[in-house]
Design a protein around this motif. Sequence first.
Motif, PDB file in Angstrom:
ATOM      1  N   LEU A 125       0.974  -1.190   0.027  1.00 48.76           N
ATOM      2  CA  LEU A 125      -0.019  -0.078  -0.081  1.00 48.76           C
ATOM      3  C   LEU A 125       0.963   1.173  -0.106  1.00 48.76           C
ATOM      4  O   LEU A 125       1.563   1.544   0.881  1.00 48.76           O
ATOM      5  CB  LEU A 125      -0.841  -0.137   1.204  1.00 48.76           C
ATOM      6  N   ALA A 126       0.874   2.142  -1.120  1.00 48.41           N
ATOM      7  CA  ALA A 126       1.820   3.164  -1.302  1.00 48.41           C
ATOM      8  C   ALA A 126       1.199   4.410  -0.760  1.00 48.41           C
ATOM      9  O   ALA A 126       0.061   4.424  -0.717  1.00 48.41           O
ATOM     10  CB  ALA A 126       1.920   3.373  -2.635  1.00 48.41           C
ATOM     11  N   HIS A 127       1.730   5.053  -0.126  1.00 49.90           N
ATOM     12  CA  HIS A 127       1.695   6.494   0.479  1.00 49.90           C
ATOM     13  C   HIS A 127       0.539   6.884   0.656  1.00 49.90           C
ATOM     14  O   HIS A 127      -0.152   7.618   0.088  1.00 49.90           O
ATOM     15  CB  HIS A 127       2.455   7.527  -0.746  1.00 49.90           C
ATOM     16  N   PRO A 128       0.099   6.273   1.814  1.00 53.26           N
ATOM     17  CA  PRO A 128      -1.547   6.357   2.109  1.00 53.26           C
ATOM     18  C   PRO A 128      -1.759   7.846   2.461  1.00 53.26           C
ATOM     19  O   PRO A 128      -2.865   8.501   2.607  1.00 53.26           O
ATOM     20  CB  PRO A 128      -1.905   5.599   3.214  1.00 53.26           C
ATOM     21  N   VAL A 129      -0.867   8.379   3.266  1.00 51.40           N
ATOM     22  CA  VAL A 129      -0.855   9.959   3.556  1.00 51.40           C
ATOM     23  C   VAL A 129      -1.165  10.922   2.388  1.00 51.40           C
ATOM     24  O   VAL A 129      -1.871  11.653   2.375  1.00 51.40           O
ATOM     25  CB  VAL A 129       0.019  10.453   4.482  1.00 51.40           C
ATOM     26  N   PHE A 130      -0.351  10.763   1.400  1.00 50.64           N
ATOM     27  CA  PHE A 130      -0.346  11.340   0.145  1.00 50.64           C
ATOM     28  C   PHE A 130      -1.546  11.149  -0.591  1.00 50.64           C
ATOM     29  O   PHE A 130      -2.097  12.164  -1.169  1.00 50.64           O
ATOM     30  CB  PHE A 130       0.862  11.157  -0.532  1.00 50.64           C
ATOM     31  N   GLY A 153       9.560  10.416  -2.076  1.00 52.74           N
ATOM     32  CA  GLY A 153       9.045  11.290  -3.041  1.00 52.74           C
ATOM     33  C   GLY A 153       7.944  12.065  -2.499  1.00 52.74           C
ATOM     34  O   GLY A 153       7.910  13.349  -2.792  1.00 52.74           O
ATOM     35  N   CYS A 154       6.968  11.539  -1.983  1.00 52.58           N
ATOM     36  CA  CYS A 154       5.832  12.259  -1.019  1.00 52.58           C
ATOM     37  C   CYS A 154       6.333  13.197  -0.103  1.00 52.58           C
ATOM     38  O   CYS A 154       5.753  14.285   0.248  1.00 52.58           O
ATOM     39  CB  CYS A 154       4.807  11.310  -0.599  1.00 52.58           C
ATOM     40  N   GLU A 155       7.361  12.736   0.554  1.00 52.59           N
ATOM     41  CA  GLU A 155       7.950  13.639   1.759  1.00 52.59           C
ATOM     42  C   GLU A 155       8.671  15.131   1.007  1.00 52.59           C
ATOM     43  O   GLU A 155       8.291  15.871   1.342  1.00 52.59           O
ATOM     44  CB  GLU A 155       8.952  12.882   2.488  1.00 52.59           C
ATOM     45  N   ARG A 156       9.188  14.772  -0.130  1.00 58.03           N
ATOM     46  CA  ARG A 156       9.661  15.933  -0.927  1.00 58.03           C
ATOM     47  C   ARG A 156       8.567  16.674  -1.435  1.00 58.03           C
ATOM     48  O   ARG A 156       8.827  17.910  -1.465  1.00 58.03           O
ATOM     49  CB  ARG A 156      10.618  15.451  -1.788  1.00 58.03           C
ATOM     50  N   ILE A 157       7.451  16.365  -1.768  1.00 53.32           N
ATOM     51  CA  ILE A 157       6.422  17.053  -2.676  1.00 53.32           C
ATOM     52  C   ILE A 157       5.710  17.928  -1.527  1.00 53.32           C
ATOM     53  O   ILE A 157       5.656  18.994  -1.830  1.00 53.32           O
ATOM     54  CB  ILE A 157       5.317  16.014  -3.457  1.00 53.32           C
ATOM     55  N   CYS A 158       5.381  17.309  -0.362  1.00 44.49           N
ATOM     56  CA  CYS A 158       4.505  17.926   0.236  1.00 44.49           C
ATOM     57  C   CYS A 158       4.423  17.454   1.850  1.00 44.49           C
ATOM     58  O   CYS A 158       3.325  17.392   2.558  1.00 44.49           O
ATOM     59  CB  CYS A 158       2.850  18.018  -0.199  1.00 44.49           C
ATOM     60  N   HIS A 159       5.489  16.980   2.372  1.00 42.31           N
ATOM     61  CA  HIS A 159       5.831  16.419   3.798  1.00 42.31           C
ATOM     62  C   HIS A 159       4.688  15.421   4.121  1.00 42.31           C
ATOM     63  O   HIS A 159       3.998  15.235   4.988  1.00 42.31           O
ATOM     64  CB  HIS A 159       5.666  17.772   4.530  1.00 42.31           C
ATOM     65  N   ALA A 160       4.462  14.555   3.059  1.00 43.75           N
ATOM     66  CA  ALA A 160       3.319  13.640   3.416  1.00 43.75           C
ATOM     67  C   ALA A 160       4.019  12.015   3.065  1.00 43.75           C
ATOM     68  O   ALA A 160       3.243  11.116   2.501  1.00 43.75           O
ATOM     69  CB  ALA A 160       2.260  13.680   2.190  1.00 43.75           C
ATOM     70  N   GLY A 161       5.180  11.816   3.569  1.00 46.34           N
ATOM     71  CA  GLY A 161       5.898  10.527   3.277  1.00 46.34           C
ATOM     72  C   GLY A 161       5.995   9.401   4.290  1.00 46.34           C
ATOM     73  O   GLY A 161       6.330   8.558   4.129  1.00 46.34           O
ATOM     74  N   ARG A 162       5.288  10.043   5.642  1.00 52.75           N
ATOM     75  CA  ARG A 162       5.457   8.903   6.742  1.00 52.75           C
ATOM     76  C   ARG A 162       4.133   8.342   6.824  1.00 52.75           C
ATOM     77  O   ARG A 162       3.077   9.263   6.898  1.00 52.75           O
ATOM     78  CB  ARG A 162       5.876  10.001   7.933  1.00 52.75           C
ATOM     79  N   ALA A 163       4.079   7.143   7.580  1.00 55.84           N
ATOM     80  CA  ALA A 163       2.776   6.565   7.608  1.00 55.84           C
ATOM     81  C   ALA A 163       2.909   5.582   8.912  1.00 55.84           C
ATOM     82  O   ALA A 163       2.196   4.587   8.937  1.00 55.84           O
ATOM     83  CB  ALA A 163       2.415   5.734   6.439  1.00 55.84           C
ATOM     84  N   THR A 185      10.875   7.655  -6.566  1.00 52.29           N
ATOM     85  CA  THR A 185      11.526   8.939  -7.523  1.00 52.29           C
ATOM     86  C   THR A 185      10.796   8.958  -8.832  1.00 52.29           C
ATOM     87  O   THR A 185      10.551   8.160  -9.287  1.00 52.29           O
ATOM     88  CB  THR A 185      12.839   8.471  -7.501  1.00 52.29           C
ATOM     89  N   HIS A 186      10.555  10.364  -8.874  1.00 48.14           N
ATOM     90  CA  HIS A 186      10.060  10.839 -10.227  1.00 48.14           C
ATOM     91  C   HIS A 186      11.103  11.793 -10.769  1.00 48.14           C
ATOM     92  O   HIS A 186      11.006  11.994 -11.983  1.00 48.14           O
ATOM     93  CB  HIS A 186       8.485  11.392 -10.274  1.00 48.14           C
ATOM     94  N   GLY A 187      11.811  12.339 -10.126  1.00 47.70           N
ATOM     95  CA  GLY A 187      12.619  13.553 -10.475  1.00 47.70           C
ATOM     96  C   GLY A 187      11.963  14.842 -10.709  1.00 47.70           C
ATOM     97  O   GLY A 187      12.666  15.592 -11.314  1.00 47.70           O
ATOM     98  N   LYS A 188      11.170  15.083 -10.062  1.00 43.32           N
ATOM     99  CA  LYS A 188      10.225  16.462 -10.021  1.00 43.32           C
ATOM    100  C   LYS A 188      10.163  17.177  -9.104  1.00 43.32           C
ATOM    101  O   LYS A 188       9.642  18.187  -9.296  1.00 43.32           O
ATOM    102  CB  LYS A 188       8.894  16.046 -10.722  1.00 43.32           C
ATOM    103  N   THR A 189      10.967  16.970  -7.970  1.00 41.21           N
ATOM    104  CA  THR A 189      10.879  17.756  -6.928  1.00 41.21           C
ATOM    105  C   THR A 189      11.920  18.592  -6.790  1.00 41.21           C
ATOM    106  O   THR A 189      12.988  18.656  -7.175  1.00 41.21           O
ATOM    107  CB  THR A 189      10.841  16.882  -5.516  1.00 41.21           C
ATOM    108  N   GLN A 190      11.687  19.727  -6.075  1.00 40.33           N
ATOM    109  CA  GLN A 190      12.844  20.886  -5.867  1.00 40.33           C
ATOM    110  C   GLN A 190      14.110  20.112  -5.064  1.00 40.33           C
ATOM    111  O   GLN A 190      15.078  20.392  -5.729  1.00 40.33           O
ATOM    112  CB  GLN A 190      12.251  22.224  -4.674  1.00 40.33           C
ATOM    113  N   LYS A 191      13.860  19.521  -4.268  1.00 42.11           N
ATOM    114  CA  LYS A 191      15.245  18.750  -3.659  1.00 42.11           C
ATOM    115  C   LYS A 191      14.877  17.319  -4.042  1.00 42.11           C
ATOM    116  O   LYS A 191      13.932  16.609  -4.169  1.00 42.11           O
ATOM    117  CB  LYS A 191      14.779  18.801  -2.176  1.00 42.11           C
TER     118      LYS A 191
END
Length: 311
Positions: A125-130, A153-163, A185-191
Motif C-alpha cells: 500500500l503506497a503513500h496512504p497519507v499523500f 518522493g511524497c515527503e519531498r512533494i508535500c511532507h506526506a511521506g510518513r505513515a 522517485t520521479h525526479g520532479k521535486t525541488q530537492k
Amino acid sequence: MKHSFFANRGMWLKGNVHSHTTVSDGVCEPARQIRDYRDRGYDFLAVTDHNIMDSFQQELEGICLIPGWERDITYSKTKCVHLVGLSGRPAGEQKAFSMERPDPSEVTVQQLTDSMRADGQFVVLAHPVFSRMEAEEISGLTGYQAIEVFNMGCERICHAGRADVYWDMLLREGRRVLGIACDDTHGKTQKSDRFGGWISVNAREKSGPAIMEAVGDGNFYSTMGPEIYDWGIEDGAIYVCCSPVKEIHFVTYPPRGAARYAGENMMTGDRYELKGAEAYVRVECVDAFGNTAWTNPAFAEALGGEGTDRG
C-alpha cells in the motif's frame, strides 16, 4: 538465550522497490535510472511505472532488477489509492505488459488488490497519507502485505511521506503488515527524491526470486540511513544493535514501550524488558540528522506469547 529476529541467509542487499522512469511519469530514462542506482551502491531496484509491468532485460552488471509496477485508482485531484506490485519472477522471465488505469466505477481497490495477489505479486500500500486515505479505508482493505512507512518522493512533494501511525493502527488490529521505506522517485521535486529511503534485505543470493523470498518473509529492515545490525530477544528483553544513533524507540502494544535518548553521546544499541503482554514489538533507530531505520514487527509468538493472525 539469545535469538535474533533476522534469519542469516548469507548476504545483506540494499535496494529501492518504488521508482519511476520516462516509461510513465518519471524524468529518467530506464537505463539511466538503473545505472544511477547501481553506481550509488544499490544491489537491486524495482522500476514500478504506472500500470506498466516491464522486465527491463537491459539489466546492468552489478544490480539486480525486481519486476514491478504501480497500479493507481484516482477518485479526484486530491484523492487516490496506489498499490505497488512486485514480482518474484526473474527479470528476464517477466513479460512486459500494460493495463489501463482502473476506472473506480468499475473496479474496487479490493478487487485490484486481490487480482495482484492472485498473480503472485507482493503488494504494498503506497503513500496512504499523500493519497489522502482515511483510517477506515486503510483498515478495511485487506490482502496487501506491506505499507510504505516512508516515501521519499511524497515527503519531498508535500511532507506526506510518513505513515508510522497508520502502520501501528494496523498492527494493533492484529494485521501482519510489514513496513517499507522507498524513494518513489520521479525526479520532479525541488530537492532530490532519490537515494533517501530503502530496504536492506538478508537474502540467500543476489537474485530477484531470493530477494523477494526474503522480503515476503519480512527478513529485512527499512531505513533512511541508520543501519540495524541485529535485533532479537534475550532473557526476556528485546535487544537491538545498530550504527551510532541519538534515539532508539521500542514501539509496542498494548504496553507503551519505551523511548531512549543518547544525550551527549551516541548509542549503538539498547534493550527493552518485555512486560509480558506485548502483541508486537518493533524498533526505530534515529540518527543525529533525524534519519530513521525501522525493524519489522516481531509478534507475540516470537516474544513468548500466543499471538494472533488476522492478516
